[in-house]
Design a protein around this motif. Structure first.
Motif, mmCIF file in Angstrom:
data_model
loop_
_atom_site.group_PDB
_atom_site.id
_atom_site.type_symbol
_atom_site.label_atom_id
_atom_site.label_comp_id
_atom_site.label_asym_id
_atom_site.label_seq_id
_atom_site.Cartn_x
_atom_site.Cartn_y
_atom_site.Cartn_z
ATOM 1 N N VAL A 1 0.861 -1.178 0.000
ATOM 2 C CA VAL A 1 0.000 0.000 0.000
ATOM 3 C C VAL A 1 0.900 1.231 0.000
ATOM 4 O O VAL A 1 1.747 1.382 0.878
ATOM 5 C CB VAL A 1 -0.933 0.010 1.242
ATOM 6 N N GLU A 2 0.723 2.095 -0.990
ATOM 7 C CA GLU A 2 1.559 3.275 -1.134
ATOM 8 C C GLU A 2 0.895 4.495 -0.518
ATOM 9 O O GLU A 2 -0.322 4.538 -0.357
ATOM 10 C CB GLU A 2 1.856 3.515 -2.613
ATOM 11 N N GLY A 3 1.701 5.499 -0.197
ATOM 12 C CA GLY A 3 1.222 6.710 0.455
ATOM 13 C C GLY A 3 0.170 7.482 -0.323
ATOM 14 O O GLY A 3 -0.662 8.157 0.248
ATOM 15 N N GLN A 4 0.170 7.394 -1.625
ATOM 16 C CA GLN A 4 -0.798 8.119 -2.443
ATOM 17 C C GLN A 4 -2.024 7.269 -2.763
ATOM 18 O O GLN A 4 -2.803 7.606 -3.647
ATOM 19 C CB GLN A 4 -0.136 8.596 -3.739
ATOM 20 N N GLY A 5 -2.178 6.149 -2.045
ATOM 21 C CA GLY A 5 -3.364 5.320 -2.222
ATOM 22 C C GLY A 5 -3.207 4.190 -3.210
ATOM 23 O O GLY A 5 -4.136 3.412 -3.404
ATOM 24 N N GLY A 6 -2.068 4.079 -3.829
ATOM 25 C CA GLY A 6 -1.848 2.975 -4.758
ATOM 26 C C GLY A 6 -1.693 1.657 -4.016
ATOM 27 O O GLY A 6 -1.164 1.612 -2.905
ATOM 28 N N ILE A 7 -2.179 0.596 -4.621
ATOM 29 C CA ILE A 7 -2.046 -0.741 -4.040
ATOM 30 C C ILE A 7 -1.479 -1.658 -5.116
ATOM 31 O O ILE A 7 -2.010 -1.726 -6.232
ATOM 32 C CB ILE A 7 -3.407 -1.272 -3.543
ATOM 33 N N ASN A 8 -0.400 -2.343 -4.775
ATOM 34 C CA ASN A 8 0.243 -3.263 -5.707
ATOM 35 C C ASN A 8 0.189 -4.678 -5.154
ATOM 36 O O ASN A 8 0.453 -4.898 -3.975
ATOM 37 C CB ASN A 8 1.710 -2.868 -5.936
#
Length: 114
Positions: free
Chosen positions: A57-64
């Motif tokens: 989960v990335e700080g800008q809301g991205g999910i990989n």
């Protein structure tokens, strides 16, 4: 006395190609090594093995999908130990059966007191 975390890493291929017999043998050697640390009063927490799947989960809301990997190396687990210095913590990695594998490593990090 400080607490250090050992992050255990290996190439994903080396993990997925291990036989059930090898897993049992490695687990016995792991238990022997961690038992020795416990007898010395150096084991803070036994840690855990991690699965090879996960999410980032990335700080800008991205999910990989999938765990964070550096190249083909992934985080397999961790263990917490007590040591007075990085030098002692590094000495405690000696004998760890993980280091006998090809493409394996242990990252040693001190737990912050903040």
């Amino acid at each position: 006395m400080n607490t250090y975390v050992f992050f255990i890493r290996a190439k994903k291929e080396a993990v997925t190609s291990v036989t059930d017999k090898e897993i049992k043998t490695r687990n016995i050697r792991w238990m022997n090594w961690t038992s020795a640390l416990a007898k010395e009063g150096k084991l803070a927490e036994g840690g855990n093995h991690l699965t090879l799947d996960g999410m980032v989960v990335e700080g800008q809301g991205g999910i990989n999908a999938g765990p964070y990997m550096q190249g083909d190396v992934c985080l397999l687990g961790y263990i917490l130990v007590h040591a007075v210095s990085y030098d002692e913590a590094i000495k405690l990695t000696k004998g760890c059966p993980v280091l006998e594998g090809k493409g394996t490593s242990i990252e040693v990090r001190e737990i912050s007191s903040l």
